[in-house]
Structure formats: structure tokens, C-alpha cells
Design a protein around this motif. Structure first.
Motif, PDB file in Angstrom:
ATOM      1  N   THR A   1       0.902  -1.220  -0.066  1.00  0.00           N
ATOM      2  CA  THR A   1      -0.066   0.134   0.017  1.00  0.00           C
ATOM      3  C   THR A   1       0.968   1.261   0.006  1.00  0.00           C
ATOM      4  OG1 THR A   1       0.193  -0.069   2.299  1.00  0.00           O
ATOM      5  CG2 THR A   1      -1.702  -0.934   1.356  1.00  0.00           C
ATOM      6  N   ALA A   2       0.064   2.341  -0.252  1.00  0.00           N
ATOM      7  CA  ALA A   2       1.265   3.625  -0.361  1.00  0.00           C
ATOM      8  C   ALA A   2       1.323   4.403   0.961  1.00  0.00           C
ATOM      9  CB  ALA A   2       0.045   4.676  -0.987  1.00  0.00           C
ATOM     10  N   SER A   3       1.167   3.526   2.202  1.00  0.00           N
ATOM     11  CA  SER A   3       1.547   4.068   3.348  1.00  0.00           C
ATOM     12  C   SER A   3       1.317   2.652   4.496  1.00  0.00           C
ATOM     13  CB  SER A   3       1.007   5.257   4.018  1.00  0.00           C
ATOM     14  OG  SER A   3      -0.365   5.207   4.121  1.00  0.00           O
ATOM     15  N   GLY A   4       1.634   2.996   5.659  1.00  0.00           N
ATOM     16  CA  GLY A   4       1.352   2.118   6.728  1.00  0.00           C
ATOM     17  C   GLY A   4       0.032   2.302   7.058  1.00  0.00           C
ATOM     18  N   MET A   5      -0.382   3.710   7.297  1.00  0.00           N
ATOM     19  CA  MET A   5      -1.655   3.975   7.521  1.00  0.00           C
ATOM     20  C   MET A   5      -2.860   3.574   6.575  1.00  0.00           C
ATOM     21  SD  MET A   5      -2.094   5.043  10.834  1.00  0.00           S
ATOM     22  CE  MET A   5      -3.784   5.262  10.472  1.00  0.00           C
ATOM     23  N   GLY A   6      -2.251   3.559   5.215  1.00  0.00           N
ATOM     24  CA  GLY A   6      -3.139   2.955   4.143  1.00  0.00           C
ATOM     25  C   GLY A   6      -3.338   1.438   4.242  1.00  0.00           C
ATOM     26  N   ALA A   7      -2.547   0.834   4.733  1.00  0.00           N
ATOM     27  CA  ALA A   7      -2.394  -0.714   5.252  1.00  0.00           C
ATOM     28  C   ALA A   7      -3.535  -0.898   6.491  1.00  0.00           C
ATOM     29  CB  ALA A   7      -1.150  -1.383   5.503  1.00  0.00           C
ATOM     30  N   ILE A   8      -3.389  -0.071   7.367  1.00  0.00           N
ATOM     31  CA  ILE A   8      -4.090  -0.105   8.635  1.00  0.00           C
ATOM     32  C   ILE A   8      -5.554   0.109   8.296  1.00  0.00           C
ATOM     33  CG2 ILE A   8      -4.543   0.874  10.927  1.00  0.00           C
ATOM     34  CD1 ILE A   8      -1.153   1.166  11.138  1.00  0.00           C
ATOM     35  N   SER A   9      -5.558   1.332   7.741  1.00  0.00           N
ATOM     36  CA  SER A   9      -7.152   1.771   7.487  1.00  0.00           C
ATOM     37  C   SER A   9      -7.814   0.712   6.687  1.00  0.00           C
ATOM     38  CB  SER A   9      -7.230   2.929   6.858  1.00  0.00           C
ATOM     39  OG  SER A   9      -6.633   3.262   5.972  1.00  0.00           O
ATOM     40  N   ALA A  10      -7.227   0.171   5.522  1.00  0.00           N
ATOM     41  CA  ALA A  10      -7.855  -0.588   4.780  1.00  0.00           C
ATOM     42  C   ALA A  10      -8.181  -2.076   5.309  1.00  0.00           C
ATOM     43  CB  ALA A  10      -6.781  -1.054   3.281  1.00  0.00           C
ATOM     44  N   VAL A  11      -7.233  -2.504   6.309  1.00  0.00           N
ATOM     45  CA  VAL A  11      -7.640  -3.827   7.137  1.00  0.00           C
ATOM     46  C   VAL A  11      -8.866  -3.676   7.645  1.00  0.00           C
ATOM     47  CG1 VAL A  11      -6.651  -5.398   8.964  1.00  0.00           C
ATOM     48  CG2 VAL A  11      -5.491  -4.742   7.158  1.00  0.00           C
ATOM     49  N   ILE A  12      -8.769  -2.444   8.629  1.00  0.00           N
ATOM     50  CA  ILE A  12     -10.042  -2.350   9.565  1.00  0.00           C
ATOM     51  C   ILE A  12     -11.027  -2.231   8.818  1.00  0.00           C
ATOM     52  CG2 ILE A  12     -10.847  -0.530  11.294  1.00  0.00           C
ATOM     53  CD1 ILE A  12      -8.045   0.009  11.990  1.00  0.00           C
ATOM     54  N   LEU A  13     -11.282  -1.077   7.674  1.00  0.00           N
ATOM     55  CA  LEU A  13     -12.536  -0.936   6.847  1.00  0.00           C
ATOM     56  C   LEU A  13     -13.054  -2.181   6.173  1.00  0.00           C
ATOM     57  CD1 LEU A  13     -11.936   2.859   6.300  1.00  0.00           C
ATOM     58  CD2 LEU A  13     -13.439   1.653   7.940  1.00  0.00           C
ATOM     59  N   GLN A  14     -11.933  -3.016   5.984  1.00  0.00           N
ATOM     60  CA  GLN A  14     -12.230  -4.488   5.483  1.00  0.00           C
ATOM     61  C   GLN A  14     -13.149  -5.324   6.177  1.00  0.00           C
ATOM     62  OE1 GLN A  14     -11.960  -4.850   1.985  1.00  0.00           O
ATOM     63  NE2 GLN A  14     -12.808  -6.806   1.948  1.00  0.00           N
ATOM     64  N   LEU A  15     -12.545  -5.203   7.465  1.00  0.00           N
ATOM     65  CA  LEU A  15     -12.912  -6.265   8.688  1.00  0.00           C
ATOM     66  C   LEU A  15     -14.308  -5.725   9.300  1.00  0.00           C
ATOM     67  CD1 LEU A  15      -9.864  -7.800  10.103  1.00  0.00           C
ATOM     68  CD2 LEU A  15     -11.504  -8.691   8.432  1.00  0.00           C
ATOM     69  N   CYS A  16     -14.419  -4.291   9.361  1.00  0.00           N
ATOM     70  CA  CYS A  16     -15.539  -3.841  10.230  1.00  0.00           C
ATOM     71  C   CYS A  16     -16.486  -2.957   9.528  1.00  0.00           C
ATOM     72  CB  CYS A  16     -14.834  -2.937  11.432  1.00  0.00           C
ATOM     73  SG  CYS A  16     -13.686  -3.923  12.433  1.00  0.00           S
ATOM     74  N   GLY A  17     -17.495  -2.941   9.954  1.00  0.00           N
ATOM     75  CA  GLY A  17     -18.707  -2.104   9.523  1.00  0.00           C
ATOM     76  C   GLY A  17     -19.546  -1.415  10.615  1.00  0.00           C
ATOM     77  N   ALA A  18     -20.453  -0.647  10.157  1.00  0.00           N
ATOM     78  CA  ALA A  18     -21.359   0.095  11.225  1.00  0.00           C
ATOM     79  C   ALA A  18     -21.774  -1.052  12.186  1.00  0.00           C
ATOM     80  CB  ALA A  18     -22.310   0.566  10.812  1.00  0.00           C
ATOM     81  N   GLY A  19     -21.825  -0.708  13.453  1.00  0.00           N
ATOM     82  CA  GLY A  19     -22.198  -1.432  14.825  1.00  0.00           C
ATOM     83  C   GLY A  19     -21.090  -2.657  15.203  1.00  0.00           C
ATOM     84  N   ASP A  20     -20.026  -2.438  14.445  1.00  0.00           N
ATOM     85  CA  ASP A  20     -19.002  -3.405  15.067  1.00  0.00           C
ATOM     86  C   ASP A  20     -18.102  -3.149  16.181  1.00  0.00           C
ATOM     87  OD1 ASP A  20     -19.919  -5.322  13.305  1.00  0.00           O
ATOM     88  OD2 ASP A  20     -18.664  -4.892  11.765  1.00  0.00           O
ATOM     89  N   HIS A  21     -17.291  -3.744  16.580  1.00  0.00           N
ATOM     90  CA  HIS A  21     -16.304  -3.391  17.675  1.00  0.00           C
ATOM     91  C   HIS A  21     -14.992  -3.871  17.363  1.00  0.00           C
ATOM     92  CE1 HIS A  21     -15.041  -4.713  22.025  1.00  0.00           C
ATOM     93  NE2 HIS A  21     -15.027  -3.132  22.048  1.00  0.00           N
ATOM     94  N   ILE A  22     -14.032  -3.188  17.811  1.00  0.00           N
ATOM     95  CA  ILE A  22     -12.526  -3.793  18.007  1.00  0.00           C
ATOM     96  C   ILE A  22     -11.767  -3.632  19.345  1.00  0.00           C
ATOM     97  CG2 ILE A  22     -10.217  -2.952  17.164  1.00  0.00           C
ATOM     98  CD1 ILE A  22     -11.770  -1.516  14.838  1.00  0.00           C
ATOM     99  N   VAL A  23     -11.098  -4.757  19.932  1.00  0.00           N
ATOM    100  CA  VAL A  23     -10.372  -4.465  20.770  1.00  0.00           C
ATOM    101  C   VAL A  23      -8.917  -4.190  20.386  1.00  0.00           C
ATOM    102  CG1 VAL A  23      -9.500  -5.867  22.859  1.00  0.00           C
ATOM    103  CG2 VAL A  23     -11.876  -6.252  22.050  1.00  0.00           C
ATOM    104  N   SER A  24      -8.450  -3.283  20.970  1.00  0.00           N
ATOM    105  CA  SER A  24      -7.173  -2.665  20.464  1.00  0.00           C
ATOM    106  C   SER A  24      -6.195  -2.311  21.816  1.00  0.00           C
ATOM    107  CB  SER A  24      -7.236  -1.469  19.605  1.00  0.00           C
ATOM    108  OG  SER A  24      -5.929  -0.933  19.589  1.00  0.00           O
ATOM    109  N   SER A  25      -4.878  -2.543  21.533  1.00  0.00           N
ATOM    110  CA  SER A  25      -3.981  -2.135  22.769  1.00  0.00           C
ATOM    111  C   SER A  25      -4.285  -0.717  22.708  1.00  0.00           C
ATOM    112  CB  SER A  25      -2.451  -2.520  22.245  1.00  0.00           C
ATOM    113  OG  SER A  25      -1.524  -2.073  23.035  1.00  0.00           O
TER     114      SER A  25
END
Ligand SMILES: Cc1ncc(COP(=O)(O)O)c(C=O)c1O
Length: 406
Positions: free
Chosen positions: A80-104
Motif C-alpha cells: 500500500t502507499a503507506s502504513g496507515m493505508g494498510a491499517i485503515s484498509a484492513v480495519i475497513l475491510q473487516l469492520c462495518g457499522a455496529g462492529d467493535h474492535i479490541v485494541s492495545s
């Protein structure tokens, strides 16, 4: 741990168009087809080896992706064009409205800001937890949790995540474990320890020359294809596509990654030991005093060490700023954000790369304003560097002055 990533990288070989020792750079955004039918099939994703349009894929990006999949031991990888490009793509691929993430809670400031502020617009909730407390991670999981997210060695506090333990939880609950491995390429191989998706900011150690911004998602073939899907793939549709010329230059730099990581680690280990002995507050996973030392030992490839990042707490932001300015003046490195460069870089995360994290939360997670993050360079004579850094600290009374030899 028996992981042969450096050999896998060494064994990758590609010839350029005219027999060159480097693969040719694909200098095109679009590709021709001899038949309209093949173009249609390629659009549908049915023709292997055909290229359509470089936002989807290009030969140079595929070569780099292949090398990164070999590095992490995953089936595939999307650059991807940046690390944030990879991170945001993964998150938005896996999560939609109403979903939840457990993050450090101790993660790179940009990732934190994306999760805390930006994801609200999509009604995606995030629980930030102490990732070293597996019980807390377990308790934070809800029926709508779609991802557990952490950094293997966290930015900037250098907390070490128990990837095997987290993977046990994520597999038990059928939730993917996503690990950002930017701080520990080659030293830690998260996918081998049970992570489902591994992310890097290639901008850092993997490229190593601070001249490019790029990222990668290393994962299963299916997930990487899903990211590139023309109908609903986050990489394809959000458009964080890496340029082919940059992909080619990063691939060449990757050929020396094993040498660089070992040297960054050796130098950081030496400075951390010296500074700790001098009585400074040093955090480095290679020190037995680090709470994650034994854990990292149990996960790492010994040859590549504990990484090139250490932190020093000099008490207050004023002292931190004075020290960084003096070290830069003395040509010991640059007062700059980022990491993984061949020269030492230093910055105060509280007022720079983690400034997105509110002050109160910085305090709770132990990020004090006198903290300096060092990305230790490839200096050939690290003893000389140590002596010169120590002299800077003495002149600012961070360390007591040594009596003159008589
Ligand atoms: C651990 C970590 N992940 C991700 C990023 C974001 O990467 P990039 O700046 O390439 O978008 C950074 C940047 O500092 C980082 O330190």
C-alpha cells in the motif's frame, strides 16, 4: 524459534526484462489486451498473470508483495502507499457499522487517532486495553467484536505483546488477530506465532533509507484478494496504491534487511546497557529489567536481536528538547520522527508522534513528557557514539559530570 525468513528472501530471484539482475519496473498505469474477452475475464478476476490497471496490481507491486509474504511467512501480501493505508484498509475491510474492535492502548498515534476519532463516523467502537493483560483482552470482547489489534513491540512504549496468548484468545472466539510488526521485522514473525494478519509501515526499517512512504498487509491469499476486489475491496476502492518505482526501490533495500536489523539491534542493545548502568531510565526489550524481556526472548529470532528502538526518560520536556537539539548539533543523529534510518533519529513522542493521544491518557499509559524515543542507527563504532552522547548528557546535567582524570 526456527524461522528462515532471511533465507526465503535470499532465495527469491527475478530477472529483469533484458536479463537484468533487478526486475524491470512496470512503468505503466494501464495494460493492453489482445482480446476483449480476456479484458472482461481479468476484470472479473479470472485471469492469472494479466494486468488491467495499476491501482489493482502491477508487476513491481506484486514482486514486493511476494518478498513481504516471504518475510512474514504468509500466503500473500498487498503493498500500500503507506502504513496507515494498510491499517485503515484492513480495519475497513473487516469492520462495518455496529462492529467493535479490541485494541492495545499503546499503539502508534496515527492508528490511535484513526480508531478513536475517525471510526466514530462509521459507528465502529473501539475498546483500548492493556494488551499485556490477557484477562483484560478477554473481558473486552463482545459478540460484535471483529478484530483484536496490537503492535508486536509498541510505539512508543515498547510493550511486548504475547502473540501466542492473544492468538489463543482470538482463535477461541473466532476473531482475527491483527498485528503491526513495524518495530520488529525479522526479529518477530507474528504470523508464525498465530497472528492472522500482519501489517508493516515499510517507511521504517524495511525500507531503511527514509526516502519513501509505504505499507503492507501480509495475510491469507483470500484476504489479500478480498482487499483488491473491484466491487468491495478496501485497497482497491480506497485507493492507497503504492507507486511501482517506489515498490522497486523498497524491494532492493529489503535485500540488506537482515544485516541492518542485526546491526540496529546490536547498537541499541549496547547503548541501552550503558545508559542503564549510568543510572538513566531506559526502556529496551533487550534489558532484563524490561517487563517483556523474557516474553520477547520466547518469540524472537535471536540472531536479529531486540530491535533498534529504545526510550530514555530525562524527566521533563525541556531537558528532552535540550538534549535532542544538542545531540543533533553534535552530529549524533537527527531530531526527526520516524525510525529505521541508517542514522540515529530521536523525538519526544508526547509532543510529536503520540500527540494525538490526549495528555490524560498519555499519563495513564505511562507516556511521560520527558520521554525521548531513539531509533538507533547503523554506526560502525557505537562506543564512540556512546561517549559522545554521554558527554551531551553531562553537559546538560542529565548525568553527573565525570571527575577529570589526573
Ligand atoms: C508502528 C507504526 N505503525 C504504522 C505507522 C504508520 O505508517 P506510515 O507513516 O507509513 O503511514 C507508523 C508510523 O510511524 C508506526 O510507527
Amino acid at each position: 524459534m526456527d524461522h528462515k525468513a532471511s533465507e526465503a528472501l535470499q532465495d527469491l530471484h527475478y530477472f529483469g526484462e533484458f536479463g537484468g539482475v533487478n526486475p524491470s519496473i512496470s512503468d505503466s498505469s494501464t495494460y493492453t489486451f489482445l482480446s476483449a474477452k480476456t479484458m472482461f475475464d481479468t476484470f472479473e478476476g479470472n485471469t492469472e498473470g494479466c494486468y488491467l490497471y495499476s491501482r489493482h496490481s502491477s508487476p513491481s507491486n506484486l514482486y514486493l508483495g511476494e518478498a513481504l509474504a516471504a518475510l512474514e511467512g504468509t500466503e500473500a501480501a498487498n503493498v500500500t502507499a503507506s502504513g496507515m493505508g494498510a491499517i485503515s484498509a484492513v480495519i475497513l475491510q473487516l469492520c462495518g457499522a455496529g462492529d467493535h474492535i479490541v485494541s492495545s492502548r499503546t499503539i502508534y498515534g496515527g492508528t490511535y487517532a484513526f480508531m478513536k476519532n475517525f471510526l466514530k463516523r462509521f459507528q465502529i467502537e473501539v475498546s483500548f486495553v492493556d494488551i499485556t493483560d490477557l484477562e483484560e483482552v478477554n473481558r473486552a470482547i463482545r459478540p460484535e467484536t471483529r478484530m483484536i489489534y496490537c503492535e508486536s513491540v509498541s510505539n512508543p512504549l515498547l510493550e511486548v505483546a504475547d502473540i501466542r496468548g492473544l492468538s489463543g484468545i482470538s482463535k477461541g472466539r473466532n476473531i482475527p488477530l491483527v498485528v503491526d510488526n513495524t518495530f520488529s521485522p525479522l526479529s518477530i514473525a507474528p504470523a508464525r506465532l498465530g497472528a492472522d494478519i500482519v501489517i508493516h509501515s515499510l517507511t521504517k526499517f524495511i525500507n531503511g533509507t527514509s526516502d519513501a512512504v509505504a505499507g503492507v498487509v501480509c495475510a491469507s491469499r483470500d484476504f489479500c484478494l478480498a482487499l483488491k476486489d473491484v466491487n468491495d475491496g478496501a485497497c482497491m476502492l480506497l485507493g492507497s496504491t503504492l507507486d511501482s518505482i517506489r515498490a522497486a526501490s523498497i524491494l532492493k533495500n529489503m535485500r540488506t534487511l537482515h544485516l541492518r536489523v542485526a546491526k540496529h539491534s546490536e547498537n541499541a542493545q549496547c547503548l541501552a546497557q550503558r545508559f542503564e548502568k549510568d543510572g538513566l531510565r531506559v526502556v529496551y526489550p533487550g534489558l532484563p529489567s524490561h517487563t517483556g524481556h523474557e516474553l520477547m526472548k520466547s518469540m524472537m529470532v535471536e540472531q536479529f536481536g531486540f530491535g533498534g528502538i529504545l526510550t530514555l526518560d530525562v524527566g521533563c520536556v525541556e531537558k528532552a528538547n535540550q538534549l535532542m537539539e544538542l545531540m543533533q548539533k553534535e552530529n549524533l543523529g537527527y531530531l526527526a520522527v520516524s525510525l529505521g534510518f541508517y542514522k540515529t533519529l530521536f523525538s519526544a513522542p508526547g509532543t510529536s508522534t503520540s500527540s494525538e493521544i490526549p495528555e490524560e491518557e498519555q499519563k495513564t499509559m505511562g507516556l511521560s513528557d520527558g520521554l525521548i524515543r531513539f531509533s538507533i542507527g547503523l554506526d560502525n563504532d557505537i562506543e564512540r557514539t556512546y561517549e559522545r552522547m554521554k558527554a551531551c548528557m553531562e553537559s546538560l546535567e542529565i548525568l553527573p559530570t565525570r571527575p577529570l582524570a589526573v
